[in-house]
Design an enzyme around this catalytic site. Structure first.
Site, PDB file in Angstrom:
ATOM      1  N   TYR A   1      61.257  46.435  26.086  1.00 50.30           N
ATOM      2  CA  TYR A   1      61.415  45.767  27.120  1.00 50.30           C
ATOM      3  C   TYR A   1      62.225  46.324  28.387  1.00 50.30           C
ATOM      4  CZ  TYR A   1      61.056  40.584  26.697  1.00 50.30           C
ATOM      5  OH  TYR A   1      60.853  39.283  26.831  1.00 50.30           O
TER       6      TYR A   1
ATOM      7  N   GLU B   1      62.741  44.947  31.744  1.00 53.31           N
ATOM      8  CA  GLU B   1      62.985  44.123  33.044  1.00 53.31           C
ATOM      9  C   GLU B   1      63.627  44.766  34.078  1.00 53.31           C
ATOM     10  OE1 GLU B   1      64.688  41.010  30.995  1.00 53.31           O
ATOM     11  OE2 GLU B   1      62.950  39.727  31.149  1.00 53.31           O
TER      12      GLU B   1
ATOM     13  N   ASP C   1      43.112  42.269  49.559  1.00 51.75           N
ATOM     14  CA  ASP C   1      42.563  42.335  48.036  1.00 51.75           C
ATOM     15  C   ASP C   1      41.530  43.050  47.877  1.00 51.75           C
ATOM     16  OD1 ASP C   1      42.019  41.638  45.535  1.00 51.75           O
ATOM     17  OD2 ASP C   1      42.409  39.473  45.685  1.00 51.75           O
TER      18      ASP C   1
ATOM     19  N   THR D   1      43.211  44.648  41.223  1.00 54.36           N
ATOM     20  CA  THR D   1      43.213  44.758  39.762  1.00 54.36           C
ATOM     21  C   THR D   1      43.101  46.051  39.384  1.00 54.36           C
ATOM     22  OG1 THR D   1      40.999  44.252  39.722  1.00 54.36           O
ATOM     23  CG2 THR D   1      42.317  42.452  39.485  1.00 54.36           C
TER      24      THR D   1
ATOM     25  N   LYS E   1      38.308  46.698  37.564  1.00 53.99           N
ATOM     26  CA  LYS E   1      36.915  46.774  37.949  1.00 53.99           C
ATOM     27  C   LYS E   1      36.623  48.177  38.061  1.00 53.99           C
ATOM     28  CE  LYS E   1      37.837  41.845  39.371  1.00 53.99           C
ATOM     29  NZ  LYS E   1      39.172  41.368  39.606  1.00 53.99           N
TER      30      LYS E   1
ATOM     31  N   ARG F   1      43.096  46.069  31.941  1.00 54.32           N
ATOM     32  CA  ARG F   1      43.215  44.797  32.436  1.00 54.32           C
ATOM     33  C   ARG F   1      44.692  44.603  33.204  1.00 54.32           C
ATOM     34  NH1 ARG F   1      39.581  41.202  33.182  1.00 54.32           N
ATOM     35  NH2 ARG F   1      38.391  42.323  31.802  1.00 54.32           N
TER      36      ARG F   1
HETATM   37  N1  DSN Z   1      37.088  37.074  37.975  1.00 55.70           N
HETATM   38  C1  DSN Z   1      37.036  38.276  38.917  1.00 55.70           C
HETATM   39  C2  DSN Z   1      35.467  38.100  39.240  1.00 55.70           C
HETATM   40  O1  DSN Z   1      34.713  38.088  38.568  1.00 55.70           O
HETATM   41  O2  DSN Z   1      35.288  38.722  40.362  1.00 55.70           O
HETATM   42  C3  DSN Z   1      37.931  37.895  40.106  1.00 55.70           C
HETATM   43  O3  DSN Z   1      39.286  37.771  39.839  1.00 55.70           O
END
Ligand code: DSN
Length: 414
Positions: free
Chosen positions: A53, A55, A198, A224, A227, A233
């Site tokens: 933990y 925090e 973003d 994120t 990707k 993730r």
């Molecule tokens: N779900 C993602 C995508 O496929 O683009 C976006 O968050």
């Protein structure tokens, strides 16, 4: 092997994980937001850091015993700042949606006006969709693309001048062209709005200079990590020092509790990988592969929104075939190609049906697919669309997909 350790306790889950590995191995993955993270990243995520933990933030935690995870998290922060040229990074957001939520919580009050890209034009749920907190708690205006499928910057400016938003959001989930962060900043400055970029989809390309960077333009940069960046993730939110304390407070205690230090360890490893010269080559290969796939589809009579791509993805427009994205993504699944249905701009069909299919090459590129392979993939997809009712043809195409999967073994030592 890790799966064997699971099997000693839970055979059902071990079998299902093996089944999923098998599915990934025998499928050409073209979901634009997916990738295959490295065994090192995966291993980091499965470590004792999950037990802690923590925090708070490094050096300022609410629990004792955080001295080691402090070092892990600090390394992750330093590496991601270097990757994106940003002053401050919080690596705790559990996902991109949480990263965006932290910015909203810090920069806005409920009812404030925001301006984001319409979901049906390529934006993201968290950019103001009525189905999402961003559309429920804020007053949303939106912009979209022009008849050629490019962001309509004139309309963006007009809408901004009319609505005077407090926050403008740029970045998209289904947009195949370069995003002009400088233009967004000019518009934001004209109306005194904050700018949030973003970059979830294009982060890997931004990190290597294969897409312009929002650094120096956006007040907040969210992403994120799984990707094009090819990490575990998760999410990250970045900003200048000026907003650092507020953003950190928004992440914790604002919207999250304890950070996932094992995932943060995985993020740190992924950021280190992304700083290597090999990752630059990977980004370059993504761009080449996407261009080849787009070119092959077009020369085989398939329409693409905006007529091509500058990044890792493209949207097939199925309207001239009178076929739906829902049906065609299912047809592709039958021939071992995974993709997702997607709306096209001004789609006459609902988001559950759609007239488009989104394709992306980051995962296939990680696997080793090159431009010759992407040409074959493009031909398979075009044939499948044109012969979607012909089971014999589809079984021939499935065989071709499987041949490519065999050519590039996935996780051979797992
Ligand atoms: N779900 C993602 C995508 O496929 O683009 C976006 O968050």
């Amino acid at each position: 092997m890790e799966i064997e350790k699971i099997r000693t306790v839970d055979n059902e889950i071990a079998e299902l994980i093996e089944k999923e590995l098998d599915r990934q191995r025998n499928t050409i993955e073209l979901i634009a937001s997916e990738n295959f993270t490295s065994p090192a990243v995966m291993a980091a995520c499965g470590t004792v850091a999950t037990n802690k933990y923590a925090e708070g933030k490094p050096g300022k935690r609410f629990y004792n015993g955080c001295e080691v995870v402090d070092e892990i998290e600090t390394l992750a922060q330093e590496r991601v700042k270097k990757l994106f040229g940003m002053e401050h990074a919080n690596v705790q957001p559990h996902s991109g949606a949480q990263a965006n939520m932290a910015v909203f919580l810090y920069a806005l009050k409920p009812g404030d006006k925001i301006l984001g890209m319409d979901l049906s034009n390529g934006g993201h749920l968290t950019h103001g969709s009525p189905a999402n907190f961003s559309g429920m708690y804020f007053d949303v205006a939106s912009y979209g693309v022009d008849d050629n499928g490019y962001i309509d910057y004139d309309k963006l400016e007009k809408t901004a001048l009319e609505h005077k938003p407090k926050l403008i959001i740029c970045g998209a989930s289904a947009y195949a062209r370069i995003i002009d962060f400088k233009k967004f900043k000019e518009v934001a400055d004209k109306v005194g709005a904050y700018l949030m970029a973003d970059i979830a989809h294009i982060a890997g390309l931004v990190a290597t200079g294969h897409h312009p960077s929002p650094a120096g333009y956006a007040d907040f940069v969210t992403t994120t990590t799984h990707k094009t960046l090819r990490g575990p993730r998760g999410g990250v939110v970045m900003c200048s020092e000026q907003h650092a304390q507020g953003i950190d407070k928004a992440v914790f205690p604002g919207i999250q509790g304890g950070p996932l230090e094992h995932i943060i360890a995985g993020k740190a490893v992924a950021f280190k990988e992304a700083l290597q010269p090999e990752f630059k080559q990977y980004s370059e290969n993504i761009i080449k592969n996407a261009k080849k796939l787009a070119e092959t589809l077009i020369s085989n009579g398939i329409d693409l929104v905006s007529g091509g791509t500058d990044n890792h993805l493209m949207i097939i427009d199925l309207r001239k075939f009178d076929k739906t994205g829902k049906d065609m993504s299912n047809v592709l699944e039958k021939i071992n190609i995974t993709a997702n249905k997607n709306t096209v701009p001004n789609d006459p069909k609902s988001p559950f049906v759609t007239s488009g299919v989104r394709l992306g090459v980051p995962a296939a590129t990680t696997r080793g697919f090159n431009v010759e392979d992407m040409k074959i993939v493009g031909e398979i997809i075009a044939e499948a669309i044109k012969n979607s009712e012909d089971e014999q043809k589809l079984s021939e195409l499935k065989k071709k997909s499987l041949e490519l999967c065999v050519k590039y073994p996935l996780y051979p030592n797992m």
